[in-house]
Design an enzyme around this catalytic site. Structure first.
Site, mmCIF file in Angstrom:
data_model
loop_
_atom_site.group_PDB
_atom_site.id
_atom_site.type_symbol
_atom_site.label_atom_id
_atom_site.label_comp_id
_atom_site.label_asym_id
_atom_site.label_seq_id
_atom_site.Cartn_x
_atom_site.Cartn_y
_atom_site.Cartn_z
ATOM 1 N N ASN A 160 30.174 43.656 32.053
ATOM 2 C CA ASN A 160 29.060 42.699 31.983
ATOM 3 C C ASN A 160 28.169 42.709 33.228
ATOM 4 O OD1 ASN A 160 31.217 41.462 33.379
ATOM 5 N ND2 ASN A 160 30.333 39.460 33.025
ATOM 6 N N GLY A 189 38.388 41.138 33.904
ATOM 7 C CA GLY A 189 38.203 41.495 32.496
ATOM 8 C C GLY A 189 38.737 40.399 31.606
ATOM 9 N N THR A 234 41.206 38.049 29.181
ATOM 10 C CA THR A 234 42.492 37.393 29.415
ATOM 11 C C THR A 234 43.649 38.181 28.783
ATOM 12 O OG1 THR A 234 41.494 35.233 29.709
ATOM 13 C CG2 THR A 234 43.769 35.246 28.953
ATOM 14 N N ALA A 235 43.440 38.743 27.595
ATOM 15 C CA ALA A 235 44.523 39.494 26.947
ATOM 16 C C ALA A 235 44.871 40.735 27.782
ATOM 17 C CB ALA A 235 44.104 39.907 25.536
ATOM 18 N N THR A 236 43.861 41.415 28.298
ATOM 19 C CA THR A 236 44.120 42.598 29.137
ATOM 20 C C THR A 236 44.842 42.170 30.415
ATOM 21 O OG1 THR A 236 41.979 43.405 28.357
ATOM 22 C CG2 THR A 236 43.057 44.698 30.070
ATOM 23 N N GLU A 288 40.987 38.190 37.498
ATOM 24 C CA GLU A 288 39.810 37.354 37.205
ATOM 25 C C GLU A 288 39.517 37.523 35.721
ATOM 26 O OE1 GLU A 288 38.379 35.385 39.274
ATOM 27 O OE2 GLU A 288 39.359 36.046 41.107
ATOM 28 N N CYS A 309 30.948 35.627 32.704
ATOM 29 C CA CYS A 309 32.155 34.808 32.570
ATOM 30 C C CYS A 309 31.900 33.361 32.979
ATOM 31 C CB CYS A 309 33.267 35.411 33.416
ATOM 32 S SG CYS A 309 32.762 35.635 35.127
ATOM 33 N N GLU A 331 39.003 35.672 44.808
ATOM 34 C CA GLU A 331 38.227 36.702 45.490
ATOM 35 C C GLU A 331 37.270 36.003 46.447
ATOM 36 O OE1 GLU A 331 36.617 38.850 42.028
ATOM 37 O OE2 GLU A 331 38.112 40.402 42.436
HETATM 38 P P1 NAD Z 1 38.443 44.212 29.110
HETATM 39 O O1 NAD Z 1 39.633 43.417 29.488
HETATM 40 O O2 NAD Z 1 38.373 44.787 27.745
HETATM 41 O O3 NAD Z 1 38.226 45.433 30.105
HETATM 42 C C1 NAD Z 1 38.101 45.275 31.487
HETATM 43 C C2 NAD Z 1 38.530 46.542 32.178
HETATM 44 O O4 NAD Z 1 39.924 46.732 31.965
HETATM 45 C C3 NAD Z 1 37.852 47.802 31.644
HETATM 46 O O5 NAD Z 1 37.605 48.687 32.711
HETATM 47 C C4 NAD Z 1 38.898 48.364 30.714
HETATM 48 O O6 NAD Z 1 38.785 49.752 30.512
HETATM 49 C C5 NAD Z 1 40.167 48.028 31.475
HETATM 50 N N1 NAD Z 1 41.394 48.017 30.672
HETATM 51 C C6 NAD Z 1 41.541 47.751 29.346
HETATM 52 N N2 NAD Z 1 42.840 47.918 28.985
HETATM 53 C C7 NAD Z 1 43.528 48.261 30.093
HETATM 54 C C8 NAD Z 1 44.893 48.570 30.356
HETATM 55 N N3 NAD Z 1 45.823 48.572 29.401
HETATM 56 N N4 NAD Z 1 45.239 48.862 31.618
HETATM 57 C C9 NAD Z 1 44.320 48.866 32.611
HETATM 58 N N5 NAD Z 1 43.013 48.625 32.414
HETATM 59 C C10 NAD Z 1 42.608 48.316 31.165
HETATM 60 O O7 NAD Z 1 37.185 43.265 29.385
HETATM 61 P P2 NAD Z 1 35.664 43.569 29.092
HETATM 62 O O8 NAD Z 1 35.439 43.437 27.608
HETATM 63 O O9 NAD Z 1 35.246 44.811 29.789
HETATM 64 O O10 NAD Z 1 34.966 42.348 29.856
HETATM 65 C C11 NAD Z 1 34.757 41.098 29.300
HETATM 66 C C12 NAD Z 1 35.774 40.097 29.809
HETATM 67 O O11 NAD Z 1 35.760 40.047 31.229
HETATM 68 C C13 NAD Z 1 35.472 38.682 29.377
HETATM 69 O O12 NAD Z 1 36.652 38.053 28.950
HETATM 70 C C14 NAD Z 1 34.956 38.017 30.641
HETATM 71 O O13 NAD Z 1 35.129 36.626 30.700
HETATM 72 C C15 NAD Z 1 35.763 38.695 31.675
HETATM 73 N N6 NAD Z 1 35.132 38.566 32.988
HETATM 74 C C16 NAD Z 1 35.706 37.755 33.913
HETATM 75 C C17 NAD Z 1 35.108 37.575 35.167
HETATM 76 C C18 NAD Z 1 35.724 36.698 36.216
HETATM 77 O O14 NAD Z 1 35.311 36.804 37.367
HETATM 78 N N7 NAD Z 1 36.665 35.859 35.908
HETATM 79 C C19 NAD Z 1 33.923 38.252 35.447
HETATM 80 C C20 NAD Z 1 33.355 39.058 34.470
HETATM 81 C C21 NAD Z 1 33.972 39.225 33.241
#
Ligand code: NAD
Length: 480
Positions: A151, A227, A229-231, A249, A283, A461
């Site tokens: 994002n 990324g 929450t499930a990841t 995060e 987010c 962070e």
């Molecule tokens: P995502 O969890 O699908 O992916 C994030 C990253 O993790 C990507 O680089 C992806 O390739 C990697 N990833 C996926 N599976 C993995 C695994 N098994 N092992 C290691 N890495 C893996 O998230 P997204 O769709 O890219 O981003 C959207 C999400 O991010 C939303 O839920 C958003 O709220 C969150 N987000 C949080 C913040 C925060 O600061 N809290 C900031 C921005 C986005």
């Protein structure tokens, strides 16, 4: 066709298994490049390069590290147009936004941590009466992993990398496979800034292959992840038995609470932004809007009018307020939530439909959408949509709105609009979130702790918190 390569040991290399993923331009739905789907072997190469750079880098003076980080920052600023265009093409966000926010912030991340490391200090404790003195060393961890989402691609990627290398670590980093371009371009900037080979290594690929190889690597001792929450939960399951340090995060479902005594016009303008900036894909967006009942009808009319005036269009057009969503699958997910909201008796006040932008008919455009809900526990009010969709509902009392605001699994941020001091103090203390904004939104001071509670993550962070995460504390006790 743009071909993205891995950046390992200061050089650009092809993935060992020669496997590639298509990279889409969300503004027109076309494939415009390919990125490596790196495997375990590529991550191992990146790890080896980082490991061999560590001894020298961790002994490099703070002045020298600082100088290089600030140089990276300056080079990003000098290349702002190129980076903003690349970010926009990869992500679908308006170029104007990438130029005003994403790239300047990426530059600030390097400048900030380049300065912060020269001010980072550790404690000493004199054990009075025991003739002993303790002092704490803050030592870099070694090789660390940084994984970021799509994002705010370069903004969040550098928010991890900058403190990690400032603290003397070497990094194996993976940007989102959906938005890899600016991370790729960063490699060249790092070389030009004189960052020693191997200090930063960037591997591209899917989360399930490349990301998984990073989190499973036995000698990558810390993972900083942003990324979903499930990841995050998956990463915690893999990393915990290996005793890795973890910073997570994760998602948010943030309340925007509006009282009748606020500065109305300021609130209205900012609420449009906190709802739909970056197509609502931040987010921190305030996706649940609660409005005090006495101004609810007025707010509803004024807000919908302003939202209807937002221009959905091609990211390169100057008058575009809302660009394309990041991918076809994400667009479909957001549309599904709009359908669910309708099934759950939500009333669509505006938006809800895909937009066809002339000349870019296959792009992933969606109208900004406002849904009036009557039940704060409906799915669209509880689950993270992460798109240009907000809900609104009225409230009567502080107690009522506080209960609704806290009744979600997430706890990232909350926004409060009021001029009442007592109310501000009470609610900011009782809202369950890591970040509270009062009469503003997304005003950032990089020294402050950033992060969420509950399902929004663990760790903080920002500022010295980040430098503490990327170092191990070692206490030395000397008896004299
Ligand atoms: P995502 O969890 O699908 O992916 C994030 C990253 O993790 C990507 O680089 C992806 O390739 C990697 N990833 C996926 N599976 C993995 C695994 N098994 N092992 C290691 N890495 C893996 O998230 P997204 O769709 O890219 O981003 C959207 C999400 O991010 C939303 O839920 C958003 O709220 C969150 N987000 C949080 C913040 C925060 O600061 N809290 C900031 C921005 C986005």
């Amino acid at each position: 066709m743009a071909t993205i390569k891995n950046y390992i040991n200061g050089e650009f290399s092809l993935p060992i298994a020669n496997e590639w993923i298509d990279n889409y331009n969300p503004a027109n739905g076309e494939i415009y490049g390919q990125i490596p789907n790196s495997k375990k072997e590529d991550v191992e190469e990146a790890y080896k390069s980082a490991k061999s750079a560590f001894r020298l880098w961790s002994q490099t003076t703070l002045e020298e590290r600082s100088r290089i980080l600030i140089k990276i920052s300056e080079l990003l600023e000098a290349n702002i147009d190129r980076f903003a265009e690349a970010e926009s093409k990869d992500n679908g966000k308006p170029i104007s936004l990438a130029k005003a926010i994403d790239i300047p912030r990426a530059a600030s991340n390097f400048r900030f941590f380049g300065n912060a490391i020269t001010q980072f200090a550790s404690e000493s404790h004199e054990s009075i009466g025991q003739q002993a003195i303790n002092y704490t060393l803050r030592q870099p961890i070694g090789v660390v992993g940084c994984i970021s989402p799509w994002n705010l691609p370069l903004y969040l990627f550098t928010w991890k990398i900058a403190p990690a290398i400032a603290a003397g670590n070497c990094v194996v980093a993976k940007p989102s496979e959906v938005t890899p371009m600016t991370a790729y371009l960063l490699g060249e900037i790092c070389n030009n800034a004189g960052l020693p080979k191997g200090v930063l290594n960037i591997v591209h690929g899917l989360g399930s292959t490349t990301g998984q190889a990073i989190i499973e690597h036995p000698d990558i001792k810390a993972i900083s992840f942003t990324g979903g929450t499930a990841t995050g939960a998956h990463i915690a399951r893999v990393a915990a038995p290996m005793f890795k340090k973890l910073s997570l995060e994760l998602g948010g479902k943030n309340p925007n609470i509006i009282f009748a005594d606020c500065d109305y016009e300021d609130m209205l303008t900012t609420t449009v932004r906190s709802s739909f900036a970056n197509q609502g894909q931040i987010c921190l967006c305030g996706s649940r809007i609660f409005v005090e009942v006495s101004i609810y009808e007025k707010f509803k009319t004024d807000f919908v009018k302003k939202v209807n005036a937002l221009k959905v269009g091609h990211p390169s057009h100057e008058d575009t307020n809302i660009g394309a969503l990041v991918s076809k699958s994400h667009l479909n997910k957001v549309k599904e939530y709009i359908a669910i909201a309708k099934e759950e008796n939500g009333t669509l006040l505006c938006g809800g439909n895909e937009v066809v932008v002339k000349g870019f008919e296959n792009g992933y455009y969606l109208e900004p959408t406002v849904i009036e809900v009557t039940n704060d526990e409906c799915r669209v009010n509880q689950e993270e949509v992460f798109g240009p969709v907000v809900t609104i509902m009225p409230f009567n009392t502080e107690e009522e709105v506080l209960a609704m605001a806290n009744k979600v699994k997430y706890g990232l941020s909350a926004t409060l609009w009021t001029n009442d001091l007592k109310r501000t103090m009470k609610l900011s203390s009782q809202l369950q979130a890591g970040i509270i904004w009062v009469n503003t939104w997304m005003l950032r001071d990089l020294r402050t702790p950033f992060g969420g509670i509950k399902a929004s993550g663990i760790g903080r962070e920002g500022g010295f918190e980040a430098l503490r995460f990327f170092t191990e504390a070692k206490n030395v006790c000397i008896k004299y």
